[in-house]
Motif scaffolding. Structure first.
Motif, PDB file in Angstrom:
ATOM      1  N   TYR A  30     -17.722   5.107 -29.998  1.00  0.00           N
ATOM      2  CA  TYR A  30     -18.038   6.065 -28.943  1.00  0.00           C
ATOM      3  C   TYR A  30     -18.115   7.464 -29.545  1.00  0.00           C
ATOM      4  O   TYR A  30     -17.327   7.802 -30.436  1.00  0.00           O
ATOM      5  N   PRO A  31     -19.039   8.300 -29.089  1.00  0.00           N
ATOM      6  CA  PRO A  31     -19.198   9.636 -29.676  1.00  0.00           C
ATOM      7  C   PRO A  31     -17.929  10.475 -29.532  1.00  0.00           C
ATOM      8  O   PRO A  31     -17.283  10.463 -28.487  1.00  0.00           O
ATOM      9  N   VAL A  32     -17.579  11.204 -30.581  1.00  0.00           N
ATOM     10  CA  VAL A  32     -16.463  12.149 -30.527  1.00  0.00           C
ATOM     11  C   VAL A  32     -17.006  13.482 -30.036  1.00  0.00           C
ATOM     12  O   VAL A  32     -17.934  14.039 -30.622  1.00  0.00           O
ATOM     13  N   THR A  33     -16.431  13.989 -28.954  1.00  0.00           N
ATOM     14  CA  THR A  33     -16.911  15.233 -28.352  1.00  0.00           C
ATOM     15  C   THR A  33     -15.949  16.393 -28.528  1.00  0.00           C
ATOM     16  O   THR A  33     -16.332  17.547 -28.363  1.00  0.00           O
ATOM     17  N   GLY A  34     -14.681  16.114 -28.815  1.00  0.00           N
ATOM     18  CA  GLY A  34     -13.678  17.170 -28.862  1.00  0.00           C
ATOM     19  C   GLY A  34     -12.991  17.382 -27.529  1.00  0.00           C
ATOM     20  O   GLY A  34     -12.021  18.129 -27.447  1.00  0.00           O
ATOM     21  N   THR A 142     -22.977  23.080 -20.914  1.00  0.00           N
ATOM     22  CA  THR A 142     -22.739  21.706 -20.463  1.00  0.00           C
ATOM     23  C   THR A 142     -21.854  20.957 -21.449  1.00  0.00           C
ATOM     24  O   THR A 142     -20.926  20.241 -21.057  1.00  0.00           O
ATOM     25  N   LEU A 143     -22.114  21.127 -22.746  1.00  0.00           N
ATOM     26  CA  LEU A 143     -21.308  20.454 -23.763  1.00  0.00           C
ATOM     27  C   LEU A 143     -19.843  20.867 -23.691  1.00  0.00           C
ATOM     28  O   LEU A 143     -18.953  20.081 -24.028  1.00  0.00           O
ATOM     29  N   ASN A 144     -19.584  22.079 -23.251  1.00  0.00           N
ATOM     30  CA  ASN A 144     -18.222  22.593 -23.179  1.00  0.00           C
ATOM     31  C   ASN A 144     -17.567  22.373 -21.819  1.00  0.00           C
ATOM     32  O   ASN A 144     -16.424  22.785 -21.610  1.00  0.00           O
ATOM     33  N   ASP A 145     -18.282  21.735 -20.913  1.00  0.00           N
ATOM     34  CA  ASP A 145     -17.753  21.431 -19.581  1.00  0.00           C
ATOM     35  C   ASP A 145     -17.131  20.032 -19.629  1.00  0.00           C
ATOM     36  O   ASP A 145     -17.820  19.023 -19.503  1.00  0.00           O
ATOM     37  N   ALA A 146     -15.819  19.969 -19.812  1.00  0.00           N
ATOM     38  CA  ALA A 146     -15.141  18.688 -20.042  1.00  0.00           C
ATOM     39  C   ALA A 146     -15.355  17.703 -18.899  1.00  0.00           C
ATOM     40  O   ALA A 146     -15.621  16.518 -19.122  1.00  0.00           O
ATOM     41  N   ALA A 147     -15.233  18.176 -17.667  1.00  0.00           N
ATOM     42  CA  ALA A 147     -15.361  17.279 -16.516  1.00  0.00           C
ATOM     43  C   ALA A 147     -16.776  16.715 -16.404  1.00  0.00           C
ATOM     44  O   ALA A 147     -16.968  15.519 -16.153  1.00  0.00           O
ATOM     45  N   PHE A 148     -17.774  17.571 -16.594  1.00  0.00           N
ATOM     46  CA  PHE A 148     -19.158  17.114 -16.482  1.00  0.00           C
ATOM     47  C   PHE A 148     -19.521  16.183 -17.635  1.00  0.00           C
ATOM     48  O   PHE A 148     -20.220  15.184 -17.450  1.00  0.00           O
ATOM     49  N   MET A 149     -19.027  16.481 -18.844  1.00  0.00           N
ATOM     50  CA  MET A 149     -19.294  15.613 -19.984  1.00  0.00           C
ATOM     51  C   MET A 149     -18.668  14.230 -19.796  1.00  0.00           C
ATOM     52  O   MET A 149     -19.235  13.220 -20.219  1.00  0.00           O
ATOM     53  N   GLU A 150     -17.521  14.184 -19.143  1.00  0.00           N
ATOM     54  CA  GLU A 150     -16.913  12.876 -18.872  1.00  0.00           C
ATOM     55  C   GLU A 150     -17.778  12.090 -17.892  1.00  0.00           C
ATOM     56  O   GLU A 150     -17.936  10.872 -18.021  1.00  0.00           O
ATOM     57  N   SER A 192     -11.853  19.877 -41.604  1.00  0.00           N
ATOM     58  CA  SER A 192     -10.884  20.864 -41.153  1.00  0.00           C
ATOM     59  C   SER A 192     -10.638  20.719 -39.661  1.00  0.00           C
ATOM     60  O   SER A 192     -11.361  20.027 -38.955  1.00  0.00           O
ATOM     61  N   GLU A 193      -9.609  21.409 -39.163  1.00  0.00           N
ATOM     62  CA  GLU A 193      -9.297  21.350 -37.739  1.00  0.00           C
ATOM     63  C   GLU A 193     -10.489  21.806 -36.903  1.00  0.00           C
ATOM     64  O   GLU A 193     -10.722  21.327 -35.808  1.00  0.00           O
ATOM     65  N   GLY A 194     -11.260  22.765 -37.423  1.00  0.00           N
ATOM     66  CA  GLY A 194     -12.392  23.290 -36.672  1.00  0.00           C
ATOM     67  C   GLY A 194     -13.515  22.305 -36.471  1.00  0.00           C
ATOM     68  O   GLY A 194     -14.395  22.516 -35.642  1.00  0.00           O
ATOM     69  N   GLU A 195     -13.512  21.195 -37.208  1.00  0.00           N
ATOM     70  CA  GLU A 195     -14.594  20.224 -37.094  1.00  0.00           C
ATOM     71  C   GLU A 195     -14.593  19.507 -35.753  1.00  0.00           C
ATOM     72  O   GLU A 195     -15.589  18.932 -35.350  1.00  0.00           O
ATOM     73  N   LEU A 196     -13.454  19.482 -35.057  1.00  0.00           N
ATOM     74  CA  LEU A 196     -13.369  18.723 -33.815  1.00  0.00           C
ATOM     75  C   LEU A 196     -13.402  19.627 -32.591  1.00  0.00           C
ATOM     76  O   LEU A 196     -12.779  19.348 -31.583  1.00  0.00           O
ATOM     77  N   LYS A 197     -14.131  20.719 -32.679  1.00  0.00           N
ATOM     78  CA  LYS A 197     -14.259  21.609 -31.538  1.00  0.00           C
ATOM     79  C   LYS A 197     -15.112  20.964 -30.455  1.00  0.00           C
ATOM     80  O   LYS A 197     -15.954  20.122 -30.712  1.00  0.00           O
ATOM     81  N   GLU A 198     -14.899  21.398 -29.234  1.00  0.00           N
ATOM     82  CA  GLU A 198     -15.638  20.834 -28.110  1.00  0.00           C
ATOM     83  C   GLU A 198     -17.142  21.032 -28.301  1.00  0.00           C
ATOM     84  O   GLU A 198     -17.609  22.105 -28.645  1.00  0.00           O
ATOM     85  N   GLY A 199     -17.877  19.967 -28.046  1.00  0.00           N
ATOM     86  CA  GLY A 199     -19.328  20.050 -28.100  1.00  0.00           C
ATOM     87  C   GLY A 199     -19.920  20.089 -29.491  1.00  0.00           C
ATOM     88  O   GLY A 199     -21.123  20.225 -29.643  1.00  0.00           O
TER      89      GLY A 199
END
Length: 203
Positions: A30-34, A142-150, A192-199
């Motif tokens: 499944y795609p990793v979105t952050g 949209t990519l940063n909208d957690a509820a909508f992305m779910e 790095s930690e920054g690789e898993l940022k939202e979107g």
């Protein structure tokens, strides 16, 4: 593109030593979105559907061309019990399919707020592209909208063709914590930690 494969916790040592072995249909991931809730959606779904009392760890790895062809889409009709095609032949095609899923939902949301009533013939992908053309920042928002992305990706999955070697596993998502880090002897952390940022992976 980073993805996560979920497997029962008691398989973890075997996977970290021998890699992720494909089922008859391939590797389900499944795609990793952050977005923490979305990235754990399938962990919760597997516990709910299988009702076996098991906890699941997530194994994150990067998809490569050698893992294709692949299936991408809704899980209905593409479970471990089903026979289905894997039409996606390249990473660029896979990325485009993911992007189109987001844009389609943007178009659907636009139609909800429009005066007219949507029909089965409404071209949501076209509506989404038109809205993004008018508001270029909308896609990133949209990519940063957690509820909508779910809502957009919650039921979607990727099924790859080949097994994944253990040295390609980047991280483990523990069953009861946020993103965890697996430390290997003599192995440097690649991301790095920054690789898993939202979107991050849908830009």
């Amino acid at each position: 593109m980073l993805v996560v494969h979920w497997s029962p916790v008691n398989n973890s040592k075997h996977i970290l030593k021998n890699g992720i072995r494909k089922s008859p249909n391939g590797i389900y991931c499944y795609p990793v979105t952050g977005h923490r809730s979305l990235d754990r959606w399938w962990m919760k779904a597997l516990k709910r559907f299988r009702k076996d009392g098991k906890s699941y760890n997530g194994f994150i790895f990067k998809v490569e061309e050698q893992d294709l062809p692949a299936y991408y889409g809704h899980f209905i009709g593409a479970t471990t019990r089903d026979k289905f095609e894997k039409p996606i032949k390249s990473l660029s095609e896979l990325g485009q399919e993911l992007q189109n899923t987001v844009i389609w939902r943007i178009g659907e949301r636009v139609s909800w707020s429009a005066a007219g009533i949507p029909t089965n013939e409404t071209d949501y992908l076209k509506l989404g592209r038109e809205e993004i053309f008018k508001r270029p920042e909308l896609y990133k928002e949209t990519l940063n909208d957690a509820a909508f992305m779910e809502y957009i990706l919650g039921d979607y999955q990727i099924v790859l063709t080949k097994s994944i070697n253990s040295n390609r596993i980047i991280r483990v998502i523990p069953a009861n914590e946020e993103f965890g880090r697996v430390l290997y002897k003599n192995k440097k952390q690649k991301y790095s930690e920054g690789e898993l940022k939202e979107g991050k992976y849908f830009g």
